[in-house]
Design an enzyme around this catalytic site. Sequence first.
Site, PDB file in Angstrom:
ATOM      1  N   CYS A  21     -21.049  68.404 -13.671  1.00  0.00           N
ATOM      2  CA  CYS A  21     -20.380  68.297 -13.245  1.00  0.00           C
ATOM      3  C   CYS A  21     -19.831  69.894 -13.002  1.00  0.00           C
ATOM      4  CB  CYS A  21     -19.309  67.382 -13.555  1.00  0.00           C
ATOM      5  SG  CYS A  21     -18.094  67.850 -15.014  1.00  0.00           S
ATOM      6  N   HIS A 133     -11.559  60.727 -29.725  1.00  0.00           N
ATOM      7  CA  HIS A 133     -12.407  61.725 -28.687  1.00  0.00           C
ATOM      8  C   HIS A 133     -11.927  62.717 -28.714  1.00  0.00           C
ATOM      9  CE1 HIS A 133     -14.261  62.753 -24.572  1.00  0.00           C
ATOM     10  NE2 HIS A 133     -15.152  62.042 -24.917  1.00  0.00           N
ATOM     11  N   GLU A 135     -10.709  64.557 -26.275  1.00  0.00           N
ATOM     12  CA  GLU A 135      -9.871  64.495 -24.848  1.00  0.00           C
ATOM     13  C   GLU A 135      -8.768  63.780 -25.304  1.00  0.00           C
ATOM     14  OE1 GLU A 135      -9.612  63.336 -20.485  1.00  0.00           O
ATOM     15  OE2 GLU A 135     -11.230  63.625 -21.002  1.00  0.00           O
ATOM     16  N   THR A 173     -10.613  61.313 -18.346  1.00  0.00           N
ATOM     17  CA  THR A 173     -10.681  61.338 -17.247  1.00  0.00           C
ATOM     18  C   THR A 173     -12.321  60.473 -16.748  1.00  0.00           C
ATOM     19  OG1 THR A 173     -11.493  63.225 -18.074  1.00  0.00           O
ATOM     20  CG2 THR A 173     -10.085  63.417 -17.235  1.00  0.00           C
ATOM     21  N   CYS A 203     -11.455  60.928 -13.235  1.00  0.00           N
ATOM     22  CA  CYS A 203     -12.713  62.129 -12.348  1.00  0.00           C
ATOM     23  C   CYS A 203     -12.920  61.630 -11.439  1.00  0.00           C
ATOM     24  CB  CYS A 203     -12.986  62.193 -13.854  1.00  0.00           C
ATOM     25  SG  CYS A 203     -14.871  63.741 -13.671  1.00  0.00           S
ATOM     26  N   SER A 275     -22.784  65.766 -19.162  1.00  0.00           N
ATOM     27  CA  SER A 275     -22.452  68.049 -19.197  1.00  0.00           C
ATOM     28  C   SER A 275     -24.328  67.905 -19.942  1.00  0.00           C
ATOM     29  CB  SER A 275     -22.223  67.163 -21.196  1.00  0.00           C
ATOM     30  OG  SER A 275     -22.372  66.179 -22.142  1.00  0.00           O
TER      31      SER A 275
END
Length: 321
Positions: A21, A133, A135, A173, A203, A275
């Site tokens: 992305c 996580h 994030e 996200t 996202c 990713s």
Amino acid sequence: MTGDSASSPLNVLLASPRGFCAGVIRAIDIVERALELYGAPVYVRHEIVHNRRVVERLRAMGAIFVEELDEIPAGAPTVFSAHGVARSVEEAAAARDLPVLDATCPLVTKVHVQGRRYVKAGRTLVLIGHAGHAEVIGTMGQIDAPVHLVSTAEDVVALPLATDTPIAYVTQTTLSVDDTRGVIAALHQHFDDVVGPDVADICYATQNRQTAVRDLARQSDLLIVVGARNSSNSSRLREIGDEMGVPSYLVDDGSAVDPLWLNGVGTVGITAGASAPDELVENVIAALAAVRPVAVRQLDGVKEDIEFTLPAQLRRAMAAE
């Protein structure tokens, strides 16, 4: 869709979109440009993205991945990962005068800004996400107030908050849109005053890849998701396949493909987490082709043309070259 012969051609359908992305592309680009500008080594706090192949390639180019800032020599170029970091990490880097390039995905930064805005308005903040996580750790550390982390509707009911507490929520996200919708519904059911971003604010890449994998699963006997085990969005793509009744596997690359998976299978669907580089998809296709002849076709899907700009200090340094 089902094949009867072990030697019959195998139809391979590729999801669209899949793989990298804009946020991941930007993060990798930041490390690569930093290496070009400053030379090796460039230090990266945590994995720049959750993919071993990407990390190994950058390490071979001269990136050094560390867990803590005190592992970084004074004055060394430093990159924060795409997942974002807590303010305490930013402050520690500033205290050591580390020249930092922040590769936090702009969509993650948007969540940080939303969370701070809600807290400033006097609301109690709830973060929908997975404990541990990267994030989530970064987001919770960006908010100068208590943040209540929930993953399920049951977590919402267990929150130690009165039902008349003014609530605001933000989300990790990379979560499932469907799972998030259920938790948001539970917040509205349990509390009298709830605000938060629309589910569409999750996202764009997460949404697009989940929509694409549903389309893919409907046409496949077997689903293979290319991505790392610690990649939340990749794991969720595999889960969606399972939920749709299609045998689904998460693999790092073609070496993890088991030929026995192909017994009685006529069509294999392949997608990749945000990713995972497309070279790994090609590697999986090659592994399938080593078992049976393959005919590859890409499905139609949303075309992603979003690009994120590089950090200002990196752009200035590049312009000065």
